[in-house]
Motif scaffolding. Structure first.
Motif, PDB file in Angstrom:
ATOM      1  N   GLN A  96       0.872  -1.175   0.000  1.00 32.50           N
ATOM      2  CA  GLN A  96       0.000   0.000   0.000  1.00 32.50           C
ATOM      3  C   GLN A  96       0.910   1.226   0.000  1.00 32.50           C
ATOM      4  O   GLN A  96       2.091   1.119   0.344  1.00 32.50           O
ATOM      5  CB  GLN A  96      -0.895   0.015   1.243  1.00 32.50           C
ATOM      6  CG  GLN A  96      -0.099   0.265   2.528  1.00 32.50           C
ATOM      7  CD  GLN A  96      -1.019   0.430   3.725  1.00 32.50           C
ATOM      8  OE1 GLN A  96      -1.241  -0.519   4.462  1.00 32.50           O
ATOM      9  NE2 GLN A  96      -1.534   1.620   3.938  1.00 32.50           N
ATOM     10  N   PRO A  97       0.414   2.369  -0.387  1.00 26.48           N
ATOM     11  CA  PRO A  97       1.256   3.566  -0.333  1.00 26.48           C
ATOM     12  C   PRO A  97       1.503   3.983   1.109  1.00 26.48           C
ATOM     13  O   PRO A  97       0.657   3.752   1.976  1.00 26.48           O
ATOM     14  CB  PRO A  97       0.404   4.629  -1.047  1.00 26.48           C
ATOM     15  CG  PRO A  97      -0.688   3.908  -1.731  1.00 26.48           C
ATOM     16  CD  PRO A  97      -0.908   2.647  -0.974  1.00 26.48           C
ATOM     17  N   TYR A  98       2.661   4.531   1.381  1.00 31.24           N
ATOM     18  CA  TYR A  98       2.966   5.081   2.705  1.00 31.24           C
ATOM     19  C   TYR A  98       4.101   6.080   2.592  1.00 31.24           C
ATOM     20  O   TYR A  98       4.709   6.236   1.523  1.00 31.24           O
ATOM     21  CB  TYR A  98       3.312   3.977   3.723  1.00 31.24           C
ATOM     22  CG  TYR A  98       4.287   2.930   3.249  1.00 31.24           C
ATOM     23  CD1 TYR A  98       5.659   3.132   3.319  1.00 31.24           C
ATOM     24  CD2 TYR A  98       3.826   1.708   2.742  1.00 31.24           C
ATOM     25  CE1 TYR A  98       6.551   2.149   2.899  1.00 31.24           C
ATOM     26  CE2 TYR A  98       4.715   0.728   2.313  1.00 31.24           C
ATOM     27  CZ  TYR A  98       6.082   0.955   2.390  1.00 31.24           C
ATOM     28  OH  TYR A  98       6.954  -0.002   1.968  1.00 31.24           O
ATOM     29  N   VAL A  99       4.357   6.772   3.711  1.00 34.95           N
ATOM     30  CA  VAL A  99       5.452   7.751   3.735  1.00 34.95           C
ATOM     31  C   VAL A  99       6.524   7.231   4.692  1.00 34.95           C
ATOM     32  O   VAL A  99       6.228   6.980   5.866  1.00 34.95           O
ATOM     33  CB  VAL A  99       4.947   9.134   4.219  1.00 34.95           C
ATOM     34  CG1 VAL A  99       6.097  10.131   4.308  1.00 34.95           C
ATOM     35  CG2 VAL A  99       3.858   9.663   3.290  1.00 34.95           C
ATOM     36  N   VAL A 100       7.731   7.033   4.196  1.00 32.26           N
ATOM     37  CA  VAL A 100       8.843   6.637   5.063  1.00 32.26           C
ATOM     38  C   VAL A 100       9.509   7.917   5.569  1.00 32.26           C
ATOM     39  O   VAL A 100       9.767   8.833   4.794  1.00 32.26           O
ATOM     40  CB  VAL A 100       9.890   5.808   4.270  1.00 32.26           C
ATOM     41  CG1 VAL A 100      11.095   5.488   5.142  1.00 32.26           C
ATOM     42  CG2 VAL A 100       9.272   4.529   3.726  1.00 32.26           C
ATOM     43  N   VAL A 101       9.737   7.993   6.878  1.00 33.66           N
ATOM     44  CA  VAL A 101      10.516   9.126   7.396  1.00 33.66           C
ATOM     45  C   VAL A 101      11.778   8.571   8.049  1.00 33.66           C
ATOM     46  O   VAL A 101      11.722   7.567   8.754  1.00 33.66           O
ATOM     47  CB  VAL A 101       9.733  10.007   8.406  1.00 33.66           C
ATOM     48  CG1 VAL A 101       8.602  10.746   7.733  1.00 33.66           C
ATOM     49  CG2 VAL A 101       9.215   9.201   9.578  1.00 33.66           C
ATOM     50  N   SER A 102      12.909   9.204   7.778  1.00 32.38           N
ATOM     51  CA  SER A 102      14.142   8.699   8.405  1.00 32.38           C
ATOM     52  C   SER A 102      15.111   9.827   8.697  1.00 32.38           C
ATOM     53  O   SER A 102      15.026  10.909   8.098  1.00 32.38           O
ATOM     54  CB  SER A 102      14.783   7.620   7.529  1.00 32.38           C
ATOM     55  OG  SER A 102      15.781   8.140   6.726  1.00 32.38           O
ATOM     56  N   ASN A 103      16.046   9.552   9.617  1.00 31.33           N
ATOM     57  CA  ASN A 103      17.055  10.567   9.969  1.00 31.33           C
ATOM     58  C   ASN A 103      18.074  10.703   8.845  1.00 31.33           C
ATOM     59  O   ASN A 103      18.235   9.792   8.027  1.00 31.33           O
ATOM     60  CB  ASN A 103      17.728  10.216  11.309  1.00 31.33           C
ATOM     61  CG  ASN A 103      18.374   8.851  11.299  1.00 31.33           C
ATOM     62  OD1 ASN A 103      17.884   7.928  10.665  1.00 31.33           O
ATOM     63  ND2 ASN A 103      19.482   8.709  11.999  1.00 31.33           N
ATOM     64  N   VAL A 175      10.977  10.434   2.920  1.00 26.54           N
ATOM     65  CA  VAL A 175      11.263  11.830   3.268  1.00 26.54           C
ATOM     66  C   VAL A 175      12.268  11.896   4.420  1.00 26.54           C
ATOM     67  O   VAL A 175      12.162  11.107   5.375  1.00 26.54           O
ATOM     68  CB  VAL A 175       9.972  12.587   3.693  1.00 26.54           C
ATOM     69  CG1 VAL A 175      10.253  14.078   3.861  1.00 26.54           C
ATOM     70  CG2 VAL A 175       8.856  12.383   2.689  1.00 26.54           C
ATOM     71  N   PHE A 176      13.218  12.817   4.326  1.00 23.97           N
ATOM     72  CA  PHE A 176      14.102  13.103   5.458  1.00 23.97           C
ATOM     73  C   PHE A 176      13.517  14.330   6.144  1.00 23.97           C
ATOM     74  O   PHE A 176      13.770  15.464   5.721  1.00 23.97           O
ATOM     75  CB  PHE A 176      15.521  13.405   4.973  1.00 23.97           C
ATOM     76  CG  PHE A 176      16.221  12.219   4.366  1.00 23.97           C
ATOM     77  CD1 PHE A 176      16.725  11.217   5.178  1.00 23.97           C
ATOM     78  CD2 PHE A 176      16.383  12.098   2.997  1.00 23.97           C
ATOM     79  CE1 PHE A 176      17.383  10.105   4.630  1.00 23.97           C
ATOM     80  CE2 PHE A 176      17.034  11.004   2.437  1.00 23.97           C
ATOM     81  CZ  PHE A 176      17.539  10.008   3.255  1.00 23.97           C
TER      82      PHE A 176
END
Ligand SMILES: CCCCCCCCCCCCCC(=O)SCCNC(=O)CCNC(=O)[C@H](O)C(C)(C)COP(=O)(O)OP(=O)(O)OC[C@H]1O[C@@H](n2cnc3c(N)ncnc32)[C@H](O)[C@@H]1OP(=O)(O)O
Ligand SMILES: CCCCCCCC/C=C\CCCCCCCC(=O)OC[C@@H](O)COP(=O)(O)O
Length: 235
Positions: A96-103, A175-176
């Motif tokens: 499914q679509p999602y948003v990955v956030v990472s440092n 996204v960072f």
């Protein structure tokens, strides 16, 4: 054109000097080693991008091309003696679509990112990267989303379009949220775009943390050794 007879001698001497000086610097100066390693890192990526461009161009700008970039970059960790350990990758939502956030610590994050990058997932990158020669073109062909950080309004409208694309084209976005590289051991306050994006598209957020590079890499100290591990924890 005739070369002055002594010229060959000078060229040979310079060559021998380089042959002696470069390894000496490599083994005796950690700073020189740091610069060589970083220069090779960027140069190698630019070279790989030259190879990737014609392969990606067959499809045109397409998120599927990110698979090609990923495959081409996966070996770099071996060149640098960096062992990547991934923990908790099973937490990625299956399909499914999602948003990955990472440092975001440094450009080395690319190695960790490529290790776990899910299918049909594209990073959001600063617009300047588009002008990074072959790497910029390869990124464009792979569907990387470019935003102009100096123009908040424009960046927001790009991200609103992304919210639509996420759903209509079944895409994931990386996204960072710190919005810039930060290698001082802490995390910067998050920018809000990633979270607006997830709310607008009504998709989950998947957080990923890359452990500190301090053991083997420090830009400030010009230190870049090898053989040490960084882990990626997805929870
Ligand atoms: C072989 C070759 C390989 C090559 C390599 C391949 C891989 C390459 C990998 C490359 C990796 C490269 C990695 C890289 O390049 S990292 C650098 C680029 N990435 C980023 O900048 C991260 C994303 N940035 C953001 O999300 C920022 O929020 C933006 C840029 C959008 C604005 O930032 P800014 O600092 O200007 O402001 P702010 O966040 O305080 O927000 C200001 C206001 O706007 C509101 N707002 C924000 N967004 C939205 C929205 N969507 N809808 C509605 N409203 C929105 C927000 O609520 C706030 O309002 P209020 O709450 O105060 O009222
Ligand atoms: C012919 C032109 C030659 C241009 C040479 C450009 C050299 C760059 C070459 C290869 C770049 C490799 C791709 C690295 C991808 C990671 C990019 C990255 O980490 O960008 C930094 C960005 O997240 C945050 O930027 P700032 O910390 O705000 O700054």
């Amino acid at each position: 054109m005739e070369l002055w007879p002594g010229a060959w001698m000078v060229v040979l001497l310079l060559f021998l000097l380089l042959l002696f000086v470069l390894p000496t610097l490599w083994f005796c100066s950690p700073s020189a080693k740091y610069f060589f390693k970083m220069a090779f890192y960027n140069g190698w990526i630019l070279f790989l991008a030259v190879l990737a461009i014609p392969v990606c161009a067959v499809r045109g700008r397409n998120v599927e091309n990110m698979k090609i970039l990923r495959l081409m970059l996966l070996h770099i960790k071996y060149l640098y003696g960096i062992r990547v350990e991934v923990r908790g990758a099973h937490h990625f939502p299956p399909s499914q679509p999602y948003v990955v956030v990472s440092n975001h610590q440094s450009s080395l994050d690319l190695l960790g990112m490529m290790e776990v990058l899910p299918g049909r997932c594209v990073p959001i990158a600063k617009r300047e990267l588009l002008w990074a020669g072959s790497a910029g073109l390869a990124c464009w062909l792979a569907g990387v989303i470019f935003i102009d950080r100096k123009r908040t309004g424009d960046a927001i409208s790009v991200m609103s379009e992304v919210a639509q694309t996420l759903l209509t084209q079944d895409v994931r976005v990386w996204v960072f949220p710190e919005g810039t590289r930060n290698h001082n051991g802490s995390m910067l306050p998050f920018k809000r775009g990633a979270f607006h994006l997830a709310v607008q598209a009504q998709v989950p957020i998947v957080p990923i943390v890359m452990s500190s590079y301090q053991d083997f890499y420090c830009k400030k100290e010009r230190r870049f050794t090898s053989g040490l591990l960084f882990g990626i924890f997805n929870f």
